[in-house]
Design a protein around this motif. Structure first.
Motif, mmCIF file in Angstrom:
data_model
loop_
_atom_site.group_PDB
_atom_site.id
_atom_site.type_symbol
_atom_site.label_atom_id
_atom_site.label_comp_id
_atom_site.label_asym_id
_atom_site.label_seq_id
_atom_site.Cartn_x
_atom_site.Cartn_y
_atom_site.Cartn_z
ATOM 1 N N ILE A 61 -30.605 77.372 -103.711
ATOM 2 C CA ILE A 61 -29.720 77.084 -104.843
ATOM 3 C C ILE A 61 -30.403 77.422 -106.165
ATOM 4 N N ARG A 117 -30.291 80.927 -107.437
ATOM 5 C CA ARG A 117 -28.984 81.443 -107.869
ATOM 6 C C ARG A 117 -28.443 80.753 -109.115
ATOM 7 N N LEU A 166 -24.574 80.790 -111.395
ATOM 8 C CA LEU A 166 -23.666 79.651 -111.308
ATOM 9 C C LEU A 166 -23.174 79.260 -112.692
ATOM 10 N N TYR A 169 -24.392 72.490 -112.312
ATOM 11 C CA TYR A 169 -24.272 73.886 -111.887
ATOM 12 C C TYR A 169 -23.187 73.971 -110.821
ATOM 13 N N ASN A 180 -20.471 76.390 -108.394
ATOM 14 C CA ASN A 180 -20.164 77.669 -107.760
ATOM 15 C C ASN A 180 -18.669 77.937 -107.889
ATOM 16 N N ALA A 203 -17.244 81.013 -107.188
ATOM 17 C CA ALA A 203 -16.976 82.296 -106.546
ATOM 18 C C ALA A 203 -15.569 82.354 -105.975
ATOM 19 N N ASN A 247 -14.139 74.917 -106.573
ATOM 20 C CA ASN A 247 -15.209 74.834 -107.560
ATOM 21 C C ASN A 247 -16.170 73.734 -107.141
ATOM 22 N N GLU A 295 -23.077 72.521 -106.992
ATOM 23 C CA GLU A 295 -24.207 72.731 -106.095
ATOM 24 C C GLU A 295 -25.456 71.982 -106.548
#
Length: 530
Positions: free
Chosen positions: A142, A145, A149, A171, A173, A175, A180, A183
């Motif tokens: 995590i 990344r 994020l 934070y 994600n 994508a 939503n 993380e």
């Protein structure tokens, strides 16, 4: 007419009183502005939480499955408990989408009021322990990344410790448009003896790892895996491993696992259970509290005439051209204003100041980056016709302004400017990796993905004389500007309604500049005032 600096000297500082997580008294760490005159009710956030279980099985009972009669009796005794076991069939982990419209709706309900959180109430209990489950190192994945994020920062007050301040860096994600998931949440709680830092890691809304440690009051500890603290792994909301290197902990300097739970004595099992319950409850209370609160910042400043006299009832119009958004408000009797605004990395704000027959003043290019919770515009001066002591129109972030020196791709130049007749200021650009500081008014640093810096401005006169409640830095018109090779990328003005001698301006994590704007009057002389 009262002057701005006279008002500040008479200003009653509202310190953040209370305590931190383990009953420690909260000292006056970050000064608070006066409460808004407008009493705005907080937003009622509706979330889906699981229905209470009819039977509760605590952690110790789970380990006694081979003794059904005793377990059954224990379950009967606890069946009236209303604590909710985290059940992902009914737990709504999906967070609200971060949009400008959602932020405006939140501001209309919440106003300038700081939201609160309460860890005193037990809402969530651990799941059943799986002694065969293995700890997974998801933190590294995590953390690698974080730059992709979505990030927001939320400042809250703890109800259960009389108002301790906590900043949550969230934070998310994004994508998948319809999902939503948060993380990672970094909880920074400001205490009298330092900061309590807790990192919560989640996979699709399920708690998987918690790393907590103690930092100094300025957060200047290099953040690596060797810092003493607690590192606890979870599976299905039960703690399966925990490594503790913390002299303040009851369980210390050892590794504890679910598979060895039965072999521990009663004292260790009790402490294991208590730590597991606390971390699970705290993790999900935090998750549910922050997931639907959008990123916003409190914008503030003073308005004065050319000679420093305060101007009350100045009409201020704030606009966001990109989102066709407008707010109107006025300065109070001390010439002070504050307004909460959405934090939107693509947007820029403009402000117009109107006061009688004075010349209209414009402030343009107000950019509030993600992660900002407070943003000061300093003192805005207005002049009657014929008076021209200060500029009446200026830009906070003139993107056409070039760096004073030629810079490389991986370099930043940081410049502090201020009125030296009002204060004796000294900057500290602290490299957490190297344990060194640069104190020049103009500093060039080289950054890479592992860089960790913090930038402070200090009032040397007040700090050395133990006059930590001084307002000299606050009225010094200090400005910190950050340049890269292309030009000006960030500009920060000293908050003007604060007593203190240390201003924490921003930090750099990797190559990313993260605004902070904390103000302190509880100081360590060994760091800044030798």
């Amino acid at each position: 007419m009262k002057k701005i600096w006279t008002i500040l000297l008479l200003f009653t500082v509202m310190a953040l009183a209370g305590g931190c997580a383990y009953g420690k008294e909260q000292a006056e760490v970050i000064t608070n502005r006066a409460d808004s005159e407008e009493d705005t009710a907080g937003e009622e956030i509706s979330v889906d939480v699981p229905e209470p279980e009819t039977e509760e099985v605590d952690a110790e009972e789970i380990q006694m499955e081979e003794e059904p009669e005793e377990e059954e009796a224990e379950e009967e005794e606890s069946s009236s408990d209303e604590v909710t076991e985290v059940n992902f069939d009914g737990f709504e982990a999906n967070a609200s989408e971060e949009t400008f419209k959602n932020a405006v709706s939140y501001i209309n309900k919440q106003g300038n009021q700081i939201p609160s959180i309460n860890y005193d109430e037990v809402k969530y209990k651990p799941g059943k322990r799986d002694t065969k489950a293995k700890a997974e190192n998801i933190a590294q994945s995590i953390d690698s990344r974080l730059n992709v994020l979505s990030m927001k920062k939320i400042r809250m007050l703890r109800e259960d410790t009389n108002g301790t301040t906590i900043d949550f860096t969230v934070y998310m994600n994004k994508a998948n448009k319809n999902q939503n998931y948060i993380e990672k949440i970094v909880s920074t709680e400001y205490c009298s003896d330092g900061r309590d830092i807790t990192n919560f890691y989640f996979v699709k809304g399920e708690l998987r790892y918690v790393y907590s440690y103690k930092d100094d009051i300025y957060g200047s500890t290099y953040r690596d895996s060797n810092i003493p603290g607690k590192k606890c792994y979870f599976s299905k909301n039960a703690m399966i491993e925990c490594y503790i290197n913390d002299d303040d902990a009851l369980l210390r300097n050892s590794a504890y696992t679910a598979k060895d739970y039965k072999s521990y004595d009663e004292f260790i099992r009790t402490e294991y259970d208590a730590l597991e319950k606390d971390l699970v409850n705290r993790a999900y209370i935090t998750y549910m509290a922050v997931k639907d609160i959008p990123g916003t910042a409190l914008l503030s400043g003073y308005v004065a005439d050319e000679y420093g006299g305060i101007l009350s009832n100045v009409k201020i119009t704030l606009t966001s051209k990109a989102n066709e958004y407008t707010q109107e408000f006025t300065t109070n009797g001390d010439g002070y204003y504050e307004v909460r605004v959405p934090v939107n990395k693509e947007d820029w704000y403009g402000l117009r100041f109107h006061y009688g027959d004075f010349r209209e003043v414009s402030i343009d290019d107000v950019h509030i980056p993600a992660g900002t919770v407070e943003y000061s515009l300093g003192i805005t001066y207005m002049a009657a016709e014929g008076e021209n002591k200060h500029d009446t129109e200026y830009y906070l972030l003139d993107v056409t302004q070039k760096p004073p020196k030629r810079l490389r791709n991986n370099e930043y130049q940081i410049i502090l400017s201020y009125d030296s007749t009002k204060a004796d200021l000294k900057p500290f650009m602290m490299s957490l990796n190297k344990g060194k500081s640069e104190t020049s008014l103009s500093t060039i640093i080289t950054v890479d993905e592992d860089s960790q810096y913090k930038y402070f401005v200090t009032d040397q006169r007040g700090g050395r004389r133990d006059n930590t409640m001084t307002y000299e830095m606050s009225v010094s018109e200090a400005v910190v500007k950050v340049f890269n090779k292309d030009g000006l990328v960030a500009s920060y003005q000293v908050p003007v309604n604060r007593a203190g001698v240390v201003w924490e301006v921003f930090e750099i994590d990797g190559t990313k500049i993260i605004p902070v704007s904390n103000y302190y009057y509880d100081v360590g002389k060994e760091i800044f005032f030798q």
